[in-house]
Design an enzyme around this catalytic site. Structure first.
Site, short mmCIF file in Angstrom:
data_model
loop_
_atom_site.label_atom_id
_atom_site.label_comp_id
_atom_site.label_asym_id
_atom_site.label_seq_id
_atom_site.Cartn_x
_atom_site.Cartn_y
_atom_site.Cartn_z
CG ASN A 1 -0.27 -0.40 2.38
OD1 ASN A 1 0.28 -1.20 2.62
ND2 ASN A 1 -0.88 0.31 3.40
CB CYS B 1 -8.34 -4.29 -3.89
SG CYS B 1 -7.46 -3.14 -3.48
CB CYS C 1 -5.49 -1.15 -1.80
SG CYS C 1 -6.72 -0.31 -0.59
CD GLU D 1 -1.26 4.82 4.51
OE1 GLU D 1 -0.81 5.47 5.54
OE2 GLU D 1 -2.36 3.78 5.01
CB CYS E 1 -11.03 -2.79 0.20
SG CYS E 1 -10.19 -1.73 -1.40
CD GLU F 1 -5.38 -5.90 -1.58
OE1 GLU F 1 -5.00 -4.72 -1.65
OE2 GLU F 1 -6.13 -6.53 -0.58
#
Ligand code: THU
Length: 144
Positions: free
Chosen positions: A42, A100, A53, A44, A97, A55
């Site tokens: 990930n 993803c 993310c 940020e 999520c 993925e």
């Protein structure tokens, strides 16, 4: 290529997360039918909502490189990073999520596969499939 190697790649990717805000480190590893693995962690941003993310980063990497064949399996691992920089994982494990799942579906449909999804935690793992996580998916085939 074994699932153990795929899981190890996801664990290693988690250690390379750029997650200074949440301190929640996630790694993803994708295995393709040519045997190769592409990882992501990930990423940020100071503008929090721009976070990518693990993925999604992995899918972006794979789609921006030469074709590796069908997406066979995905491993995901993550959790809060400890003060010593290690990531023990969570129980239950991190699962992809919603966004993803959709990103993974793009890659899966391109290669005509329904990849296994291995969600690795500190305790029991969850072994499922992308079609179970995202039933009746909308993807490239839907636009035909
Ligand atoms: N995160 C992932 O990388 N993958 C997921 O499937 C769930 C959440 C990241 C995003 C953010 O950097 C951190 O975990 C906390 O939500």
């Amino acid at each position: 290529m074994s699932d153990d190697a795929l899981i190890a790649a996801a664990r290693d990717a988690a250690s390379h997360a750029y997650a200074p805000y949440s301190k929640f480190y996630v790694g993803a590893a994708l295995r393709f039918s040519d045997g190769s693995i592409v990882t992501g962690s990930n990423v940020e941003n100071a503008s929090y909502g721009l976070t990518l993310c693990a993925e999604t980063v992995a899918v972006g990497k794979a789609l921006s490189e030469p074709w590796r064949g069908a997406l066979e399996a995905v491993a995901v691992f993550g959790g809060p990073v400890s003060d010593d920089g290690t990531v023990p994982g969570t129980d239950p494990p991190v699962t992809p999520c919603g966004r993803c799942r959709q990103m993974l579906n793009e890659l899966a449909q391109l290669g005509g596969s329904d990849p296994a999804v291995l969600c690795i935690g500190s305790g029991d793992s969850i072994e499922t499939s992308l079609s179970a996580l995202l039933p009746h998916a909308f993807g490239p085939a839907s636009l035909a």
